[in-house]
Design a protein around this motif. Structure first.
Motif, short mmCIF file in Angstrom:
data_model
loop_
_atom_site.label_atom_id
_atom_site.label_comp_id
_atom_site.label_asym_id
_atom_site.label_seq_id
_atom_site.Cartn_x
_atom_site.Cartn_y
_atom_site.Cartn_z
N ALA A 145 -19.94 106.71 -38.39
CA ALA A 145 -19.75 105.59 -37.66
C ALA A 145 -18.01 104.43 -38.28
N ASP A 146 -17.77 104.87 -39.03
CA ASP A 146 -16.88 103.44 -39.24
C ASP A 146 -16.15 104.37 -38.45
N ALA A 165 -11.36 103.20 -35.31
CA ALA A 165 -10.71 104.44 -34.19
C ALA A 165 -10.82 102.93 -32.40
N GLU A 166 -12.08 102.07 -32.20
CA GLU A 166 -11.76 101.10 -30.87
C GLU A 166 -11.08 100.01 -31.99
N ALA A 167 -11.03 99.97 -33.26
CA ALA A 167 -9.97 98.50 -32.79
C ALA A 167 -8.17 98.52 -33.52
N LEU A 168 -8.46 100.52 -33.77
CA LEU A 168 -6.65 100.94 -34.14
C LEU A 168 -6.30 100.69 -31.78
N GLN A 169 -7.26 101.67 -31.58
CA GLN A 169 -6.77 101.91 -29.51
C GLN A 169 -7.16 100.53 -29.26
N LEU A 175 -6.25 109.26 -39.17
CA LEU A 175 -7.72 109.42 -39.05
C LEU A 175 -8.02 110.49 -37.99
N GLY A 176 -7.36 110.93 -37.85
CA GLY A 176 -8.29 112.27 -36.67
C GLY A 176 -8.07 111.64 -35.52
N PRO A 190 -15.00 98.95 -43.20
CA PRO A 190 -15.10 100.57 -43.07
C PRO A 190 -13.87 101.32 -43.24
N ASP A 191 -12.59 100.21 -43.10
CA ASP A 191 -10.94 100.83 -43.55
C ASP A 191 -10.40 99.82 -43.71
#
Length: 156
Positions: free
Chosen positions: A11-12, A17-21, A74-75, A129-130
């Motif tokens: 979930a995190d 991933a959405e924020a980085l993308q 982060l994969g 989350p990170d």
């Protein structure tokens, strides 16, 4: 295929991933918009604005790489393809052809403002989350805000 396993819970990881993308897409488009304006700016302040635009391009490209590499660490496979950027950017398009120096400054103020607003949302979203990704996004936002300030000062 997951070549790299993330240390974050699913979930995190989705949130981060959405924020980085989103940051990746906005930064790629910011570099393209700034370069387009750089090639087409005209007017009495041509030289100073032309050079200032290169500073934005260099910053955006450096941050783009940092964001993509964080995503990879982060994969999550980063996606900087043209179609992805075109469909996901929060920056309005700039007009085709020559652009007067004051209009060029206005275009960059608007582009930077749009990216900064979205980056601040990403900073908030990644806090829990990170914090590592959040820290990266905070630094990028600070740099973009400096460019935003400098371009705003051009048209006072």
């Amino acid at each position: 295929m997951n070549a790299v396993k993330s240390p974050l819970p699913d979930a995190d990881l989705k949130t981060v991933a959405e924020a980085l993308q989103g940051a990746l897409v906005d930064l790629i488009d910011l570099s393209l918009v700034a370069k387009q304006v750089h090639w087409n700016v005209v007017g009495p302040r041509f030289r100073s604005i032309h050079l200032q635009l290169d500073d934005v391009v260099a910053s955006a490209r450096t941050h783009t790489d940092a964001v993509a590499e964080r995503s990879s660490a982060l994969g999550v496979s980063p996606d900087g393809r043209a179609a992805t950027v075109a469909s996901g950017s929060g920056i309005d398009t700039v007009s085709q052809g020559w652009i007067k120096d004051a209009d060029a400054v206005g275009a960059l103020v608007a582009a930077l403002g749009a990216v900064i607003t979205r980056m601040r949302d990403r900073v908030a979203a990644t806090e829990d989350p990170d914090p590592v990704s959040q820290d990266l996004l905070i630094g990028i936002t600070a740099d973009l805000e400096k460019h935003h300030w400098m371009f705003q000062a051009e048209n006072v």
